[in-house]
Scaffold this active site. Structure first.
Site, short mmCIF file in Angstrom:
data_model
loop_
_atom_site.label_atom_id
_atom_site.label_comp_id
_atom_site.label_asym_id
_atom_site.label_seq_id
_atom_site.Cartn_x
_atom_site.Cartn_y
_atom_site.Cartn_z
N GLY A 150 0.96 -1.29 -0.15
CA GLY A 150 0.11 0.05 -0.06
C GLY A 150 0.87 1.24 0.11
N ASP A 204 -2.65 6.47 0.80
CA ASP A 204 -2.82 7.70 1.42
C ASP A 204 -1.98 7.64 2.55
OD1 ASP A 204 -4.35 9.97 1.55
OD2 ASP A 204 -5.51 9.08 3.43
N LEU A 205 -2.07 6.54 3.57
CA LEU A 205 -1.52 6.64 4.92
C LEU A 205 0.20 6.48 4.68
CD1 LEU A 205 -1.56 6.07 7.82
CD2 LEU A 205 -1.05 3.60 7.15
N LYS A 252 -4.99 -0.66 11.78
CA LYS A 252 -5.97 -0.92 12.20
C LYS A 252 -7.23 -0.64 11.26
CE LYS A 252 -8.42 2.65 12.98
NZ LYS A 252 -8.41 3.81 12.48
N LYS A 290 0.87 9.08 20.64
CA LYS A 290 0.91 10.66 20.87
C LYS A 290 1.19 11.12 22.30
CE LYS A 290 -3.54 10.96 17.90
NZ LYS A 290 -3.23 12.19 17.16
N GLU A 317 -14.04 15.18 15.79
CA GLU A 317 -13.36 16.02 14.63
C GLU A 317 -14.46 16.97 13.72
OE1 GLU A 317 -10.46 13.00 12.70
OE2 GLU A 317 -12.06 11.66 13.41
N ASP A 325 -13.91 2.46 13.57
CA ASP A 325 -13.10 3.31 13.19
C ASP A 325 -12.16 3.97 14.38
OD1 ASP A 325 -11.34 4.74 11.07
OD2 ASP A 325 -12.43 6.56 11.52
N HIS A 341 -8.81 3.43 19.30
CA HIS A 341 -8.28 4.48 20.01
C HIS A 341 -8.94 4.59 21.25
CE1 HIS A 341 -6.48 4.93 16.03
NE2 HIS A 341 -7.42 5.64 15.57
N LYS A 374 -17.54 12.70 13.35
CA LYS A 374 -17.13 13.55 12.24
C LYS A 374 -17.85 14.72 12.03
CE LYS A 374 -13.89 10.30 10.42
NZ LYS A 374 -12.59 10.62 10.48
C1 BG6 Z 1 -7.85 7.22 12.44
C2 BG6 Z 1 -9.34 7.44 11.60
O1 BG6 Z 1 -7.34 6.28 12.94
O2 BG6 Z 1 -7.62 8.40 13.08
C3 BG6 Z 1 -9.70 8.48 11.19
O3 BG6 Z 1 -9.27 6.10 10.78
C4 BG6 Z 1 -9.40 9.70 11.98
O4 BG6 Z 1 -10.88 8.57 10.79
C5 BG6 Z 1 -8.27 9.54 12.65
O5 BG6 Z 1 -9.64 10.81 11.52
C6 BG6 Z 1 -8.10 10.54 13.78
O6 BG6 Z 1 -6.65 10.88 14.37
P1 BG6 Z 1 -6.02 12.05 14.46
O7 BG6 Z 1 -4.57 11.89 14.68
O8 BG6 Z 1 -6.00 13.01 13.38
O9 BG6 Z 1 -6.76 12.65 15.64
#
Ligand code: BG6
Length: 455
Positions: free
Chosen positions: A11, A15-16, A128, A162, A196, A215, A220, A308
C-alpha cells in the site's frame, strides 16, 4: 554492530504511506534515529503518487526509497519481494500493511509463503482496524500466527504514539498525589472525547464499511480508557504493561445486545448520504457508556464519544472528581464546579487541572474555578508525530505501544453486541454538521444527571 533493517510498505503509494509513513521515516532519518535502516520499498500501483518522496529521499535522506509495482492480490507480485530479499542477506525485514482491512488476510498469506524460503529476521506491522468484528479479528490473528510469532507482530494504533496519551501513564504512575484519589471513592466519571471537524476526506468506501465504532472506539478510545484505568505494572516491560491493559478490558462489563440502547447512541451527519451518493446507516458519531467491574472502578461510568463533522477538533480525556462533601461553596449557596484533570491530546498538547480557589473578594464569596496547565512538549522544538514515535519503536523492537493479540480480541468483544444490535437497525440519529452531535447524545448523559465536558 547494529542489525540492519529494511521497510517493505504494502500500500506504498496509498494515502497513509504518503501522509504519515514517508514523512515519519524522513523525519527520523534526518534526526539520525534510523542508523540501521538500509532501504524503504514502496510496493504499490501508482508510482506517480510518490515521485516527490523518491526525489526528497534521494536529496535529503541517506536511506533510499524504491518503488516496486505491486498488486496485493497477485501472487506473482510477491516474487518481486523475494528478489529484493535475496539482496538483503541478514537484514531484518519489516513489512508494513498500509492496506484496506479486507486485503490483510490475502497479504499475510502470500507474504508468509514468500518468506518461508528466507531466514531473515522479520516483523509485520498491521494497521487498524484488525478485522471487522470479533470473528474476523480472530481469523486474522490466526492467520498472522501461522507465519509470524507474537514478538514479530506489531498491531499499530497511532493514538498510542501521541505524547499526551503516553503521559497518562507518566502522570498516574510517577506522582504520589494522584494514586490515592484515582478510584471510585473520589472520581465521579471519566469522559473520553475524540471530536473531529473533518468528514470523509476521500475515504468514502473505507469509512462507509467501517463507521465510527470500528474506526475510533474499538481501538483508539478503548486504548485511552485502558491507560486511564489500568493498575501500575510491577515491571517496566511491554508484556507487563499490556497484561494490565488486558485486565481492564476483561473487567469491562459486557453490554447485552438487548440493552445497547441504554449504553450507546449512534448518529450520522446530515449530508453524509448525499456525499456517499446512496442510502447508508453507517454511523459517523458514537456516544457510549462503559463500566469496569473491579475494586477501583465499580459504578464509575466511562463516557466515550467520537464523531465527524463536529464543531471543533478536540481530543480529550477528562477525569471528573466527585463533589466535595460538605462543600464550602455550597454552604455559601453557590454551585462550584467539580475538580477536573484533563489530558488534552489535540489540538493542544496539555495536561490541565481545574480546581476551586477563593475569589479576590474574599473568603465568604463563591469560589471560582482556576486552572493549572502544563505543556509537556513545550521544550521540544518539533514534537515527534505519533507515527514517527511508533516507527522508531518498530525498528527498535519495542512493543510497549502496540496492541497484543488478546487485547485486540477483547476490544472487539466489547463492541461486538453494539455492532450486532446496530446491524439489526437500532435508531440512527441525524445531526447538523458543525454541531456537537445529535441531541440524543446530550440526553443520553443527562439521564445520568451529567453533561459532556471539555476543559
Ligand atoms: C484514524 C481514523 O485512525 O484516526 C480517522 O481512521 C481519524 O477516521 C483519525 O480521522 C484521527 O486521528 P488524529 O491523529 O487526526 O486525531
Amino acid at each position: 554492530m547494529d542489525k540492519k533493517v529494511a521497510f517493505f510498505i504494502l500500500g506504498g503509494t496509498g494515502d497513509l504511506a504518503r501522509r504519515k509513513l514517508y514523512p515519519g521515516i524522513e523525519r527520523l532519518a534526518k534526526k539520525g534515529r534510523l542508523g540501521k535502516l538500509v532501504g524503504v520499498y514502496a510496493l504499490g500501483r501508482e508510482r506517480g503518487k510518490i515521485e516527490a518522496f523518491e526525489e526528497r529521499f534521494r536529496r535529503e535522506v541517506s536511506v533510499p526509497l524504491r518503488f516496486i509495482e505491486f498488486d496485493v492480490m497477485d501472487r506473482e507480485s510477491y516474487r518481486k519481494i523475494a528478489q529484493e530479499i535475496e539482496n538483503l542477506p541478514g537484514v531484518e525485514l519489516i513489512f508494513y500493511l498500509a492496506l484496506p482491512p479486507d486485503l490483510f488476510e490475502t497479504a499475510v498469506t502470500h507474504l508468509g509463503a514468500t518468506l518461508r524460503s528466507f531466514t531473515n529476521p522479520r516483523k509485520i506491522v498491521v494497521e487498524k482496524p484488525f478485522g471487522f468484528d470479533l470473528e474476523s479479528a480472530k481469523r486474522l490473528n490466526f492467520q498472522l500466527k501461522r507465519y509470524f510469532t507474537e514478538r514479530e507482530i506489531y498491531r499499530i494504533d497511532h493514538f498510542l504514539g501521541k505524547l499526551q496519551v503516553q503521559n497518562i501513564l507518566s502522570v498516574r504512575f510517577s506522582n504520589y498525589i494522584f494514586e490515592g484519589i484515582w478510584n471510585k471513592n473520589f472520581i465521579d466519571n471519566i469522559q473520553i472525547s475524540a471530536l473531529e471537524t473533518v468528514g470523509l476526506e476521500g475515504r468514502v468506501s473505507y469509512y462507509d464499511r467501517v463507521g465510527a465504532l470500528r474506526d475510533m472506539v474499538q481501538n483508539h478510545l478503548l486504548q485511552i480508557l485502558s491507560f486511564l484505568a489500568m493498575e501500575p505494572p510491577a515491571v517496566m516491560s511491554a508484556e507487563k504493561i499490556r497484561d494490565e491493559k488486558v485486565k481492564v478490558l476483561e473487567s469491562i462489563r459486557r453490554i447485552k445486545t438487548s440493552e445497547v440502547r441504554k449504553f450507546a447512541v449512534r448518529g450520522q451527519y446530515r449530508g453524509y448520504r448525499e456525499e456517499l451518493g446512496r442510502e447508508s446507516n453507517t454511523e459517523t458519531f458514537v456516544a457510549l457508556k462503559l463500566y469496569i467491574q473491579n475494586f477501583r472502578w465499580e459504578d464509575v461510568p466511562f463516557y466515550l464519544r467520537t464523531g465527524k463533522r463536529l464543531k471543533e477538533k478536540r481530543t480529550q480525556a477528562v477525569v471528573v472528581f466527585k463533589e466535595v462533601p460538605g462543600n464550602f461553596g455550597k454552604l455559601l449557596g453557590c454551585m462550584p464546579e467539580q475538580n477536573k484533570l484533563a489530558f488534552e491530546i489535540a489540538p493542544r498538547n496539555k495536561l490541565i487541572f481545574r480546581f476551586q480557589v477563593m475569589p479576590p473578594s474574599g473568603l465568604l464569596a463563591c469560589t471560582v474555578e482556576s486552572s493549572m496547565e502544563t505543556d509537556i512538549a513545550q521544550s521540544i522544538e518539533e514534537p515527534p508525530e505519533a507515527y514517527e514515535t511508533l516507527l522508531e519503536d518498530i525498528v527498535n523492537g519495542d512493543q510497549t505501544l502496540f496492541i497484543r493479540e488478546d487485547e485486540s480480541e477483547l476490544a472487539w468483544e466489547i463492541v461486538q453486541p453494539i455492532i450486532e444490535s446496530w446491524e439489526k437497525g437500532e435508531e440512527l440519529y441525524l445531526y447538523e454538521p458543525g454541531s456537537w452531535g445529535p441531541k440524543e447524545a446530550e440526553e443520553f448523559i443527562k439521564r445520568d444527571g451529567r453533561s459532556w465536558i471539555l476543559v
